[in-house]
Design an enzyme around this catalytic site. Structure first.
Site, PDB file in Angstrom:
ATOM      1  N   PHE A   1      14.779  53.743  -4.693  1.00  0.00           N
ATOM      2  CA  PHE A   1      14.250  54.737  -3.695  1.00  0.00           C
ATOM      3  C   PHE A   1      15.153  55.800  -3.806  1.00  0.00           C
ATOM      4  O   PHE A   1      16.388  55.775  -3.268  1.00  0.00           O
ATOM      5  CB  PHE A   1      14.067  54.170  -2.061  1.00  0.00           C
ATOM      6  CG  PHE A   1      13.255  55.147  -1.382  1.00  0.00           C
ATOM      7  CD1 PHE A   1      12.124  55.583  -1.444  1.00  0.00           C
ATOM      8  CD2 PHE A   1      14.212  55.629  -0.483  1.00  0.00           C
ATOM      9  CE1 PHE A   1      11.344  56.120  -0.749  1.00  0.00           C
ATOM     10  CE2 PHE A   1      13.557  56.694   0.396  1.00  0.00           C
ATOM     11  CZ  PHE A   1      12.163  56.867   0.206  1.00  0.00           C
TER      12      PHE A   1
ATOM     13  N   ASP B   1      23.436  57.844  -5.659  1.00  0.00           N
ATOM     14  CA  ASP B   1      22.508  58.277  -4.542  1.00  0.00           C
ATOM     15  C   ASP B   1      23.223  57.216  -3.503  1.00  0.00           C
ATOM     16  O   ASP B   1      22.852  56.189  -3.211  1.00  0.00           O
ATOM     17  CB  ASP B   1      21.139  57.874  -4.492  1.00  0.00           C
ATOM     18  CG  ASP B   1      20.300  57.815  -3.252  1.00  0.00           C
ATOM     19  OD1 ASP B   1      20.742  58.162  -2.353  1.00  0.00           O
ATOM     20  OD2 ASP B   1      19.029  58.061  -3.389  1.00  0.00           O
TER      21      ASP B   1
ATOM     22  N   LYS C   1      21.095  60.814   5.555  1.00  0.00           N
ATOM     23  CA  LYS C   1      21.390  60.040   6.763  1.00  0.00           C
ATOM     24  C   LYS C   1      22.699  59.966   7.551  1.00  0.00           C
ATOM     25  O   LYS C   1      22.848  60.973   8.388  1.00  0.00           O
ATOM     26  CB  LYS C   1      21.239  58.512   6.029  1.00  0.00           C
ATOM     27  CG  LYS C   1      19.646  58.257   5.590  1.00  0.00           C
ATOM     28  CD  LYS C   1      19.170  56.836   5.381  1.00  0.00           C
ATOM     29  CE  LYS C   1      18.039  56.825   5.095  1.00  0.00           C
ATOM     30  NZ  LYS C   1      17.278  56.586   3.544  1.00  0.00           N
TER      31      LYS C   1
HETATM   32  C1  LIG Z   1      16.463  57.785   2.988  1.00  0.00           C
HETATM   33  C2  LIG Z   1      16.914  57.851   1.331  1.00  0.00           C
HETATM   34  C3  LIG Z   1      16.358  58.802   0.522  1.00  0.00           C
HETATM   35  C4  LIG Z   1      15.684  60.072   1.145  1.00  0.00           C
HETATM   36  O1  LIG Z   1      16.400  60.673   2.170  1.00  0.00           O
HETATM   37  P1  LIG Z   1      15.354  61.670   3.094  1.00  0.00           P
HETATM   38  O2  LIG Z   1      16.380  62.001   4.171  1.00  0.00           O
HETATM   39  O3  LIG Z   1      14.380  60.655   3.699  1.00  0.00           O
HETATM   40  O4  LIG Z   1      14.849  62.668   2.152  1.00  0.00           O
HETATM   41  C5  LIG Z   1      16.992  59.078  -0.511  1.00  0.00           C
HETATM   42  N1  LIG Z   1      17.793  57.914  -1.172  1.00  0.00           N
HETATM   43  C6  LIG Z   1      18.079  56.911  -0.547  1.00  0.00           C
HETATM   44  C7  LIG Z   1      18.933  55.654  -0.973  1.00  0.00           C
HETATM   45  C8  LIG Z   1      17.839  56.649   0.962  1.00  0.00           C
HETATM   46  O5  LIG Z   1      18.052  55.605   1.667  1.00  0.00           O
END
Ligand SMILES: *Cc1c(COP(=O)(O)O)cnc(C)c1O
Length: 393
Positions: free
Chosen positions: A134, A219, A248
């Site tokens: 994701f 990420d 986050k």
């Molecule tokens: C939450 C998340 C995203 C997306 O971040 P947003 O601030 O919602 O755009 C991307 N990668 C990972 C691993 C995430 O947990």
């Protein structure tokens, strides 16, 4: 009904929301419009590193909002430079681009890798990503994601994101070719249900991408800034990525993300990348305050201890109720329920004043504030146990 007091139908309905309207938060607790109190192990979807409404964020916002909010991204400002300095010092990388969300940070990483490929790899542009990954909800980051539910949506996708099987270097090698420029992954797949990249896999992938001259993009939007008990999740494997993305926890609850890169990769030219709110000092000041609270040995040692207490407690609940495995690291943990009852457990828990997330039909995810207390962890385990019993009866 809140429907009469709150005009809820004017908001586009993008997800099924339960009826309580949340009105106040403090630490590990949330209150709804009827004054009911919930022990919150969702924490704004793993964003509130210091819990709800911590004084550090209130003070940073109040102070910065009286000084300067938006000078425009075309001018320098102090908090943006100070946050970037913390990020490069902490990661061993060299420059940061600040964003307002995680997806935007990943978009920046994808663009940077493609630009680098255009300059240094003869136009190579494909970025290998993983099944069940994701990476966000913009069109490119949805294309990079491997979430089965995304597969049929918003076609045509952005091309150039071949998928590999998780924790399988051979599968990565099989989809790499002359057009490949990078491999992108989460150190722990969060939305997939807390599925870690194994340490040997991370190390082998780093060694192989380096040998091939490919970029490694991590990420760390969910795993970064203390979530796993370390500043960054990849430090478990003793590796350094070429590009790191954050979100986050970085903002502790306000919209803030970052893309941090190694010197050799920082190849944007003027006009390639931007954003009206990029580096705005109001959010950057919060980022500095969160960083200073979280990134120190005492705080992170406490996260590890609390993570261990939660893990042991979940293992005990699992043994008592005949459930499955407990997975994850630090304060990002998941409990395998062994049956597709996550939705029912989430609802029963909420009735009992506990907020937990079910990222998959058979799995619960726990992502409390890093400041959660031992007593709150014990209280959470008691309520969870009750919710599981209630779901089964
Ligand atoms: C939450 C998340 C995203 C997306 O971040 P947003 O601030 O919602 O755009 C991307 N990668 C990972 C691993 C995430 O947990």
């Amino acid at each position: 009904m809140p429907g009469t007091a709150f005009p809820m139908h004017a908001l586009m309905e993008i997800t099924a929301r339960p009826s309580p309207v949340m009105v106040r938060g403090e630490g590990s607790w949330l209150w709804d419009h009827e004054g009911r109190r919930y022990l919150d192990f969702i924490q704004g979807w793993a964003v509130n590193a210091l819990g709800h409404c911590p004084p550090q964020i209130g003070e940073a916002l109040a102070e910065q909002s009286r000084r300067l909010i938006s000078p425009s991204p075309a001018f320098h400002n102090g908090p943006a430079m100070q946050l970037a300095q913390r990020l490069v010092n902490g990661s061993g990388l060299h420059q940061a681009f600040l964003t307002s969300s995680g997806a935007e940070a990943n978009e920046g990483a994808i663009k940077l890798a493609r630009k680098w490929g255009a300059l240094h790899r003869g136009g190579a542009h494909e970025i290998v990503t993983f099944e069940n990954a994701f990476h966000g909800r913009t069109l490119a980051t949805m294309s990079a994601s491997g979430k089965p539910q995304f597969a049929a949506l918003f076609e045509p996708k952005v091309p150039g994101f071949p998928k590999a099987r998780w924790n399988d270097l051979g599968a990565v090698q099989a989809v790499c070719g002359p057009r490949t420029v990078a491999v992108m992954l989460e150190p722990i797949q969060g939305e997939a249900g807390v599925v870690p990249a194994s340490t040997p896999f991370l190390q082998a992938l780093r060694a192989w991408t380096r040998e091939q001259g490919l970029l490694l993009i991590l990420d760390e939007i969910q795993t970064g800034i203390g979530r796993t008990g370390r500043p960054f999740g990849h430090q478990r494997a003793g590796i350094t990525p070429d590009i790191l993305t954050l979100g986050k926890h970085l903002g502790g609850g306000v919209p803030l993300g970052a893309m941090v890169a190694a010197r050799e990769v920082c190849c944007f030219e003027h006009g390639d990348q931007g954003g009206t709110y990029s580096g705005n000092p109001l959010m950057a000041a919060v980022g500095c305050a969160v960083w200073d609270a979280v990134i120190n040995d005492d705080f992170l040692a406490r996260v590890c201890r609390r993570g261990e207490r939660l893990r042991q407690g979940l293992i005990a609940v699992s043994a008592r109720r005949g459930l499955g495995e407990v997975r994850g690291e630090g304060l990002l943990l998941a409990l395998d329920l062994g049956a597709p009852i996550a939705g029912a457990v989430v609802d029963a828990a909420r009735e009992l004043g506990l907020l937990v997330n079910g990222p998959r039909p058979d799995r619960l995810r726990l992502m409390p504030a890093l400041t959660v207390s031992d007593e709150e962890i014990d209280e959470m385990l008691a309520r969870l146990d009750q919710a599981i019993v209630r779901t089964r009866s």
